[in-house]
Design a protein around this motif. Structure first.
Motif, short mmCIF file in Angstrom:
data_model
loop_
_atom_site.label_atom_id
_atom_site.label_comp_id
_atom_site.label_asym_id
_atom_site.label_seq_id
_atom_site.Cartn_x
_atom_site.Cartn_y
_atom_site.Cartn_z
N ASP A 195 0.86 -1.19 0.00
CA ASP A 195 0.00 0.00 0.00
C ASP A 195 0.90 1.24 0.00
O ASP A 195 1.64 1.47 0.95
CB ASP A 195 -0.89 -0.02 1.24
CG ASP A 195 -1.88 1.15 1.27
OD1 ASP A 195 -1.63 2.17 0.61
OD2 ASP A 195 -2.90 1.03 1.99
N PRO A 196 0.82 2.07 -1.05
CA PRO A 196 1.70 3.25 -1.12
C PRO A 196 1.56 4.18 0.07
O PRO A 196 2.56 4.76 0.52
CB PRO A 196 1.27 3.93 -2.41
CG PRO A 196 0.70 2.83 -3.24
CD PRO A 196 0.03 1.91 -2.27
N THR A 197 0.34 4.34 0.60
CA THR A 197 0.18 5.24 1.74
C THR A 197 0.85 4.66 2.99
O THR A 197 1.41 5.41 3.81
CB THR A 197 -1.31 5.50 2.03
OG1 THR A 197 -1.99 4.26 2.29
CG2 THR A 197 -1.98 6.18 0.83
N VAL A 198 0.82 3.34 3.12
CA VAL A 198 1.50 2.69 4.25
C VAL A 198 3.01 2.79 4.08
O VAL A 198 3.75 3.05 5.05
CB VAL A 198 1.06 1.21 4.38
CG1 VAL A 198 1.89 0.50 5.43
CG2 VAL A 198 -0.42 1.13 4.72
N ARG A 354 7.03 10.93 0.76
CA ARG A 354 5.59 10.66 0.53
C ARG A 354 5.21 11.01 -0.89
O ARG A 354 4.56 10.22 -1.60
CB ARG A 354 4.75 11.44 1.53
CG ARG A 354 3.25 11.10 1.48
CD ARG A 354 2.45 12.04 2.36
NE ARG A 354 2.35 13.35 1.76
CZ ARG A 354 1.45 13.67 0.84
NH1 ARG A 354 0.56 12.79 0.42
NH2 ARG A 354 1.42 14.88 0.33
N THR A 355 5.63 12.18 -1.34
CA THR A 355 5.31 12.61 -2.70
C THR A 355 5.93 11.66 -3.72
O THR A 355 5.30 11.27 -4.71
CB THR A 355 5.82 14.03 -2.94
OG1 THR A 355 5.20 14.91 -1.99
CG2 THR A 355 5.53 14.51 -4.34
N HIS A 356 7.18 11.27 -3.48
CA HIS A 356 7.89 10.36 -4.40
C HIS A 356 7.15 9.03 -4.51
O HIS A 356 6.95 8.51 -5.63
CB HIS A 356 9.31 10.15 -3.86
CG HIS A 356 10.14 9.21 -4.68
ND1 HIS A 356 10.82 9.61 -5.81
CD2 HIS A 356 10.39 7.87 -4.54
CE1 HIS A 356 11.46 8.57 -6.32
NE2 HIS A 356 11.23 7.51 -5.57
N ILE A 357 6.74 8.47 -3.39
CA ILE A 357 6.06 7.16 -3.40
C ILE A 357 4.70 7.27 -4.07
O ILE A 357 4.33 6.42 -4.92
CB ILE A 357 5.89 6.66 -1.95
CG1 ILE A 357 7.26 6.32 -1.34
CG2 ILE A 357 4.97 5.44 -1.91
CD1 ILE A 357 8.00 5.19 -2.05
N LEU A 358 3.93 8.28 -3.73
CA LEU A 358 2.58 8.39 -4.30
C LEU A 358 2.61 8.70 -5.79
O LEU A 358 1.78 8.21 -6.55
CB LEU A 358 1.79 9.46 -3.53
CG LEU A 358 1.53 9.15 -2.05
CD1 LEU A 358 0.70 10.25 -1.42
CD2 LEU A 358 0.86 7.79 -1.88
N GLU A 359 3.57 9.52 -6.21
CA GLU A 359 3.68 9.80 -7.64
C GLU A 359 4.10 8.56 -8.41
O GLU A 359 3.61 8.32 -9.52
CB GLU A 359 4.68 10.93 -7.88
CG GLU A 359 4.15 12.31 -7.46
CD GLU A 359 5.16 13.42 -7.72
OE1 GLU A 359 6.33 13.08 -8.03
OE2 GLU A 359 4.78 14.60 -7.60
N ALA A 361 3.41 5.49 -7.58
CA ALA A 361 2.27 4.58 -7.59
C ALA A 361 1.23 5.01 -8.61
O ALA A 361 0.55 4.18 -9.22
CB ALA A 361 1.65 4.52 -6.19
N ALA A 362 1.12 6.32 -8.81
CA ALA A 362 0.13 6.84 -9.77
C ALA A 362 0.57 6.58 -11.20
O ALA A 362 -0.25 6.55 -12.11
CB ALA A 362 -0.07 8.34 -9.54
#
Length: 362
Positions: A195-198, A354-359, A361-362
């Protein structure tokens, strides 16, 4: 030499600073109490607070201190001169501010001393208003091995192009259990690393829980980090992280691995390095929770290596010695802007990850 009299003994006892602990978990039990047991000429443990009244009572009994489950009761105790905030992160800011407003002489707060820049600014304002100095327990910054490195490094802070913090440790529990009679360790569930948020939250926890030990050191070489960019951010199994970032024109590498099971026998290693075109610095620290010896600093310049350390005490003792020096007027208090910038640096890395991981994942 004349022997001391009972009056001399009483005066010596009265000159010691009374310490009150907010939170009586493993950090208090396995780090601060053993440290203060070596500094009895400077401090005495006066009061122990924990929300678990049984833990507070048991830990206080080890040192002959008063105990309470109430923050207010400890802060109202006139025998408490210095408050050590060892509670969960989310309570740090409100408890530091309350200790300042209670008229205490100084506050030692475990890292991070706040969880937002806004909280840090509030703490700074209250500290300035009340005149109560605040020391953040980033023990490496108070280690005599690191302080010796500062005297050796010359222009390295201006010329360094690469900074590295490398940490290899067994689980904290391996060391905690040596010095902890009352375990107050929260249970932990395995995170969902799909899970990217985790993942982002886990990496932020790594920055604020482990990397933050060395980020004040890195900041000596990165005074301005407006250009901070996280290039890589990964969780390492079972517990750890890899970060690669650019900040202030420098490359910063942060790696950590906490072993478990059969691999817990790995030799611990904790090093900080700064590398420049003409010189390099390597500082080797003892593992967290280890109450033995200081860091050793090695500066190599012009083909010659100078070694400083080990010294007679470590950073845990160094931070308490600094508090005593501040209150005696022999040492300066840490500047609030530097404390805020150190925290801002850590938060910026966590947000960048956080930004790196979520981007990704997107």
């Amino acid at each position: 030499m004349p022997s001391s009299t009972p009056t001399d003994t009483v005066q010596a006892a009265n000159s010691r600073l009374g310490v009150g602990f907010l939170g009586a978990g493993p950090v208090t039990q396995a780090i601060h109490l053993p440290t203060l047991s070596r500094l009895t000429e400077l401090f005495t443990v006066a009061h122990v607070m924990d929300v678990d009244a049984d833990v507070a009572s048991a830990v206080a009994a080890r040192v002959g201190a008063r105990h309470t489950p109430s923050v207010e009761a400890l802060l109202a105790d006139p025998g408490v001169d210095v408050v050590a905030v060892c509670s969960p992160h989310r309570f740090h800011a409100e408890q530091v501010i309350a200790a300042c407003r209670a008229g205490k002489k100084a506050v030692l707060c475990e890292k991070p001393f706040a969880v937002s820049v806004e909280e840090a600014a509030q703490i700074s304002a209250v500290s300035a208003e009340t005149g109560v100095p605040i020391v953040v327990g980033a023990m490496h910054a108070f280690d005599p091995g690191w302080l010796a490195a500062e005297q050796l490094w010359g222009d390295l802070p201006k010329t360094a192009h690469t900074l590295r913090s490398s940490i290899v440790l067994p689980p904290n529990a391996r060391f905690e259990d040596f010095a902890t009679e009352v375990i107050a360790r929260p249970s932990a569930n395995e995170p969902d690393t799909t899970d990217p948020t985790v993942i982002a939250a886990t990496l932020a926890g790594g920055i604020l829980g482990l990397a933050i030990h060395d980020l004040p050191l890195a900041r000596r070489f990165v005074p301005c980090f407006d250009d901070l960019a996280v290039l890589r951010a990964e969780v390492v199994e079972p517990v750890g992280y890899i970060f690669l970032l650019r900040a202030g024109g420098r490359t910063v590498e942060l790696t950590a691995q906490m072993s478990s099971g059969a691999s817990a026998a790995w030799k611990p290693d904790w090093t900080f390095e700064a590398i420049g075109p003409d010189s390099s610095l390597k500082v080797t620290f003892t593992p967290s929770y280890v109450q033995a010896g200081s860091a050793v600093a090695e500066l190599t310049a012009r083909g010659r290596t100078t070694i400083a350390g080990p010294f007679g005490h470590n950073g845990y003792e160094g931070e308490w010695r600094r508090i005593a020096g501040i209150l005696r007027g022999t040492d300066p208090a840490p500047g609030a802007p530097a404390l805020i910038d150190d925290l801002s640096f850590a938060l910026a890395i966590a947000e960048g990850a956080r930004t790196h991981i979520l981007e990704a994942a997107a």
